[in-house]
Design a protein around this motif. Structure first.
Motif, PDB file in Angstrom:
ATOM      1  N   SER A 104      15.703 -18.327  -2.053  1.00 18.74           N
ATOM      2  CA  SER A 104      16.048 -19.192  -0.918  1.00 18.74           C
ATOM      3  C   SER A 104      17.503 -19.674  -0.972  1.00 18.74           C
ATOM      4  CB  SER A 104      15.114 -20.402  -0.875  1.00 18.74           C
ATOM      5  OG  SER A 104      15.152 -21.128  -2.093  1.00 18.74           O
ATOM      6  N   PRO A 161      20.051 -30.982   0.324  1.00 20.53           N
ATOM      7  CA  PRO A 161      19.741 -31.070  -1.110  1.00 20.53           C
ATOM      8  C   PRO A 161      20.925 -30.598  -1.945  1.00 20.53           C
ATOM      9  CG  PRO A 161      17.922 -30.074   0.086  1.00 20.53           C
ATOM     10  CD  PRO A 161      19.049 -30.179   1.058  1.00 20.53           C
ATOM     11  N   PRO A 212      16.780 -25.953  -1.746  1.00 23.03           N
ATOM     12  CA  PRO A 212      15.920 -26.559  -0.721  1.00 23.03           C
ATOM     13  C   PRO A 212      14.738 -27.331  -1.279  1.00 23.03           C
ATOM     14  CG  PRO A 212      16.477 -24.291  -0.143  1.00 23.03           C
ATOM     15  CD  PRO A 212      16.949 -24.511  -1.542  1.00 23.03           C
ATOM     16  N   THR A 213      14.180 -26.935  -2.421  1.00 21.47           N
ATOM     17  CA  THR A 213      13.003 -27.610  -2.976  1.00 21.47           C
ATOM     18  C   THR A 213      13.270 -28.031  -4.416  1.00 21.47           C
ATOM     19  OG1 THR A 213      11.979 -25.595  -3.857  1.00 21.47           O
ATOM     20  CG2 THR A 213      11.534 -26.138  -1.537  1.00 21.47           C
ATOM     21  N   SER A 214      12.460 -28.982  -4.892  1.00 18.21           N
ATOM     22  CA  SER A 214      12.631 -29.457  -6.267  1.00 18.21           C
ATOM     23  C   SER A 214      12.318 -28.357  -7.277  1.00 18.21           C
ATOM     24  CB  SER A 214      11.723 -30.667  -6.511  1.00 18.21           C
ATOM     25  OG  SER A 214      10.357 -30.334  -6.266  1.00 18.21           O
ATOM     26  N   HIS A 215      11.346 -27.489  -6.947  1.00 14.58           N
ATOM     27  CA  HIS A 215      10.987 -26.389  -7.845  1.00 14.58           C
ATOM     28  C   HIS A 215      12.161 -25.433  -8.030  1.00 14.58           C
ATOM     29  CE1 HIS A 215       8.720 -23.139  -9.709  1.00 14.58           C
ATOM     30  NE2 HIS A 215       9.113 -22.324  -8.739  1.00 14.58           N
ATOM     31  N   SER A 274      15.285 -26.115  -7.388  1.00 12.92           N
ATOM     32  CA  SER A 274      16.379 -26.876  -8.010  1.00 12.92           C
ATOM     33  C   SER A 274      16.262 -26.857  -9.527  1.00 12.92           C
ATOM     34  CB  SER A 274      16.370 -28.322  -7.500  1.00 12.92           C
ATOM     35  OG  SER A 274      16.658 -28.377  -6.118  1.00 12.92           O
TER      36      SER A 274
END
Length: 315
Positions: free
Chosen positions: A40, A211, A215-218, A220
């Motif tokens: 992503s 962010p 896009p997501t904490s995972h 990141s």
């Protein structure tokens, strides 16, 4: 009790280099799985993040090893500084095109590029390092070239990816072999050279409110691990390159593209065409001949020359 022979002491660096090389190429072989997980994020952003996090990891390693004097000494040498700047550019190009290949469904093209590296090593070792090349090794190069010609004739759209990956990484390995800097020092300096460009890109492309990493904490978290994931195999490779003849690296180098090939076909379902089949068959044949040539040369070198006695020490 038998004392270690001089041959054992001489061969120890080569054995260590062999183990380091296996570790490096195994890590790279499974790397597509990681890049698929962070798909992503744009390829350039992934490379920039890799540089930033790698600098932090390497700074910690240099500090733990008390290696800052070696870093300052290397930077004070214009030739070393210039070679490491070149190696930084080469590894950045390699990283960028490899991430692009994986995230756009071209793992096979990437794998082909790294299959070609051992043959590129033969040519670079011969013309730049004056390493001896046997007739069988030249035959291997010719067979590999024939396989590439088949892909070129078929106008394979991803061939350029393979050639860029091969040229950039083979050249990177050559530079790292000849530069007068140990693995950790060299990698820390070349990654530091890339940091300004990486930070500039991330600052210019970061949208307000978006962010910070992904896009997501995972994703990141995975991006945050990119420094460790990037640094470990490069350190292993640099250590292997300094301990082994450059052409010998090709004996290990097929591990990574083989793993990548298996991932591409059996895990990610990339199409495997007739042109692929012919080209890969040629490359695998060339690699088999190449390994046979290396093994034959190693056995010949171990035989005592005429008039020499084999000395065994005892204690």
């Amino acid at each position: 009790m038998n004392a270690p022979s001089s041959q054992t002491r001489i061969d120890h660096p080569k054995r260590l280099g062999f183990l380091l090389g296996i570790g490096a190429y195994s890590c790279w072989g499974f790397l597509p799985i990681y890049f698929k997980l962070v798909k992503s994020v744009e390829p350039i952003a992934i490379v920039a993040q890799r540089v930033g996090w790698s600098v932090l990891v390497l700074a910690a390693l240099v500090s733990a090893a008390r290696g800052w004097p070696a870093v300052r000494t290397a930077l004070a040498n214009p030739r070393v500084r210039g070679l490491l700047a070149l190696s930084a550019l080469l590894i950045a190009v390699n990283w960028l095109f490899y991430v692009y290949a994986v995230n756009n469904g071209h793992i096979l093209a990437g794998s082909l590029g790294y299959y070609l590296n051992p043959l590129a090593n033969i040519l670079l070792g011969r013309f730049f390092l004056k390493e001896k090349v046997s007739r069988l090794q030249w035959v291997a190069v010719a067979i590999a070239a024939a396989g590439i010609a088949v892909l070129a004739a078929g106008a394979l759209g991803q061939l350029w990816i393979s050639l860029i990956l091969c040229a950039s990484f083979a050249s990177y390995g050559l530079v790292r072999k000849i530069v007068a800097a140990d693995a950790l020092t060299g990698l820390a300096i070349e990654t530091g050279f890339l940091l300004p460009a990486a930070l500039t890109y991330l600052l210019l492309t970061h949208a307000p409110g978006a962010p910070l990493l992904a896009p997501t904490s995972h994703v990141s978290l995975l991006i945050g691990l990119s420094g460790i994931i990037s640094t470990i195999p490069l350190l292993l490779f640099a250590g292997a390159a300094r301990r082994l003849p450059y052409s010998t690296l090709g004996m290990l180098q097929f591990l990574a593209p083989t793993l990548q090939f298996l991932l591409a076909v059996f895990l990610y379902g990339e199409p495997f065409t007739r042109a692929h089949a012919i080209a890969f068959a040629a490359i695998w044949t060339a690699l088999a001949l190449y390994v046979i040539a290396l093994v034959t040369a190693a056995r010949r070198d171990r035989l005592p020359k005429e008039g020499e006695a084999v000395m065994l020490g005892e204690c």
